[in-house]
Design an enzyme around this catalytic site. Structure first.
Site, short mmCIF file in Angstrom:
data_model
loop_
_atom_site.label_atom_id
_atom_site.label_comp_id
_atom_site.label_asym_id
_atom_site.label_seq_id
_atom_site.Cartn_x
_atom_site.Cartn_y
_atom_site.Cartn_z
N SER A 246 0.83 -1.20 0.00
CA SER A 246 0.00 0.00 0.00
C SER A 246 0.86 1.25 0.00
O SER A 246 2.08 1.18 -0.02
CB SER A 246 -0.91 0.01 1.21
OG SER A 246 -0.15 0.29 2.37
N LYS A 247 0.20 2.38 0.04
CA LYS A 247 0.88 3.67 0.00
C LYS A 247 2.01 3.78 1.03
O LYS A 247 3.02 4.41 0.76
CB LYS A 247 -0.12 4.79 0.28
CG LYS A 247 -1.19 4.91 -0.76
CD LYS A 247 -0.76 5.80 -1.91
CE LYS A 247 -1.82 5.87 -2.99
NZ LYS A 247 -1.88 4.64 -3.78
N ARG A 248 1.77 3.17 2.17
CA ARG A 248 2.78 3.40 3.20
C ARG A 248 4.12 2.73 2.87
O ARG A 248 5.12 2.95 3.52
CB ARG A 248 2.25 2.96 4.57
CG ARG A 248 2.41 1.55 4.92
CD ARG A 248 1.85 1.11 6.23
NE ARG A 248 1.54 -0.30 6.06
CZ ARG A 248 0.37 -0.76 5.73
NH1 ARG A 248 -0.63 0.04 5.63
NH2 ARG A 248 0.18 -2.03 5.52
N GLY A 250 5.64 3.42 0.21
CA GLY A 250 6.24 4.27 -0.81
C GLY A 250 5.47 4.13 -2.09
O GLY A 250 4.26 4.04 -2.08
#
Length: 475
Positions: A246-248, A250
RNA sequence: GGCCCGUUCGUCUAGUGGUUAGGACUCAGGGUUUUCAUCUCUGCAACAGGAGUUCGAUUCUCCUACGGGCUACCA
């Protein structure tokens, strides 16, 4: 009935950009289709009106095109096929495979909450499963909103997954799930089945998160008296923390990888290696080569953890294979105005000289700056080490004189001059090479000094050496 | 909670009823190189745990643990 050429599809919902997981699903579908000389289709699952956006459709298509994953027929938009789903819905109602449920959304969610509070698993209580015609008529005449639920029979559903093998699910684990909302719109499981059949899909290859939807869909295939396709579920891609990517973690969007300077072929290559292997020790693949060797049988069951370091390595391998011209074009695909005033041939030579040292197009661009501009400063650490004091200046001055009179400005010409000066002064060549490199590039690392000199040209070299003599060793 | 799926070096993976459990990335060290990178060599490092089957289990079976997925009038 059996078709020889497989037809597969990639069916993203346009609620965001194409991410790595989606890209791999698309890639595997595409590889499967191409390997078997079949068709790869694209379907946009945009039945969620709130979250679907045209810009995401555009972005997804653009990303797929960039990856080289072209689709064979027109894009199918589910939002344009509502009437087709209506037919399926009516047919299910007519055959009594579906029934109207008048329970309100609020009641149902309350029931679910209570069940969760008790720690039980929630299942629809089938309140409307067998209500009488009279009651139905009455509800309909009073315009009570209703959904349509599938009348799920009691049985064990068995299907063979090309990757996971045989999977059995007892329908007692399933709800009489909703196939049409109160507004008459169909839900996911229904449209998938109708579309896949309509599009002649022979193999459904999708993420493992759909494995538990499969029995529901098989139920719909059966109710609609349609043949089921083959299924192959792909293991998930996990982030370094072993959680869903996911986004976390990167960058996750394909476009972000393009913007970071990764080559599409490298990204495809790396993605293919995530959950699949060729059965040999080959690791670097072009897309055509991948198409040749790809097989569903070699796909892994367990989820794969994304590793950027390995992506970088793969990327470097692909970068090195490109010509200077291709690299220049590549950098300009990201930075269109890159060195527009320079000679193409010169830029190509620069790329050729540096490509072994870059993992991405962006990095290539970044390490090439001194080929286009005189260094503004000198790497401090390198100055301390290589240009300690004024004695270096006199040495370099000697070389400058020698180079000034050098007529034939070639790689070997430069080397001979430098070694000659070093010998005359009784020092090792390195005593001269390092300071000169610093003078020319401002940094301590780079390609062969003499190749650099040749490429930069006499005038530039002399100018930069002179400038450095005036500035160093004082910082 | 229920159901489904999975578990070989840190990561991607190969593999077999008897192997020194192989490769790749990463990391560490050596060599090559004017530097860096490349290349090359060496090293570190794994069969989740417990039963059972078996002469023998990493490999077959079961249990446990752990991880993932699903459990919507999202897709």
């Amino acid at each position: 009935m059996t078709t020889n050429t497989p037809r597969v599809r990639f069916a993203p919902s346009p609620t965001g950009q194409l991410h790595l997981g989606g890209a791999r699903t698309a890639l595997f579908n595409w590889l499967f289709a191409k390997h078997h000389h079949g068709k790869f289709l694209l379907r946009i699952e945009d039945t969620d009106r709130q979250r679907s956006k045209q810009e995401h459709v555009d972005q997804i298509c653009e990303s797929m095109l960039w990856l080289g994953l072209t689709w064979d027929e027109g894009i199918v938009y589910q939002s344009k096929r509502l009437d087709i789903y209506q037919k399926a819905i009516q047919s299910l109602l007519k055959t009594d495979n579906a029934y109207r449920c008048f329970c309100s959304k609020d009641d149902l969610s309350r029931q679910r909450e209570e069940a969760q509070k008790r720690g039980d698993g929630y299942q629809y209580n089938q309140a409307c499963r067998n209500i009488s015609e009279d009651v139905i008529e009455q509800k309909l005449s009073s315009s009570t909103p209703f959904t349509l639920r599938l009348r799920v029979p009691e049985k064990v559903i068995t299907f063979k997954d090309r990757i996971y093998g045989e999977i059995n699910v007892n329908t007692s684990e399933l709800d009489d799930f909703i196939i049409a909302r109160t507004d008459g719109h169909p839900t996911y499981n229904l449209v998938v089945v109708v579309d896949d059949d309509d599009m002649g899909i022979t193999h459904v290859i999708r993420g493992e998160d759909h494995i538990s939807n499969t029995p529901k869909q098989i139920l719909i295939y059966d109710a609609l008296v349609l043949p089921t396709p083959e299924f192959a579920h792909l293991p998930m891609i996990l982030g370094p923390d072993k959680r869903r990517l996911s986004k976390r973690h990167g960058a996750t969007g394909v476009q972000e990888y393009r913007d970071m300077g990764y080559l599409s072929e490298a990204l495809n290559n790396y993605l293919a290696l995530l959950g699949w292997n060729p059965g040999t020790e080959e690791e670097i693949f072009s897309l055509p080569r991948l198409t040749d060797v790809f097989s569903v049988e070699q796909i892994q069951k367990k989820p794969a953890v994304y590793d950027e370091k390995k992506l970088q390595w793969v990327s470097g391998q692909h970068l090195f294979k490109l010509s200077g011209k291709e690299l220049m074009t590549g950098v300009r695909s990201i930075f269109p105005d890159w060195q527009k005033n320079e000679e193409d041939t010169y830029i190509e030579n620069v790329c050729e000289l540096l490509k072994l040292r870059a993992k991405s197009l962006t990095e290539l661009k970044n390490i090439s700056t001194y080929f286009f501009k005189d260094p503004k400063s000198y790497e401090e650490k390198a100055v301390r080490k290589r240009w300690k004091n004024d004695s270096v200046n006199s040495l370099v001055k000697q070389l400058l004189d020698e180079l000034t009179s050098l007529e034939n400005w070639t790689e070997s010409g430069a080397e001979i001059s430098l070694r000659k000066v070093a010998e005359e002064e009784g020092v090792s060549a390195g005593k001269l090479i390092h300071p000169v490199r610093l003078a020319l590039s401002g940094v301590s690392a780079g390609p062969s000094l003499f190749a650099m000199m040749k490429l930069l040209g006499k005038e530039t070299c002399l100018r930069r050496i002179e400038t450095a003599l005036g500035k160093l060793p004082t910082l």
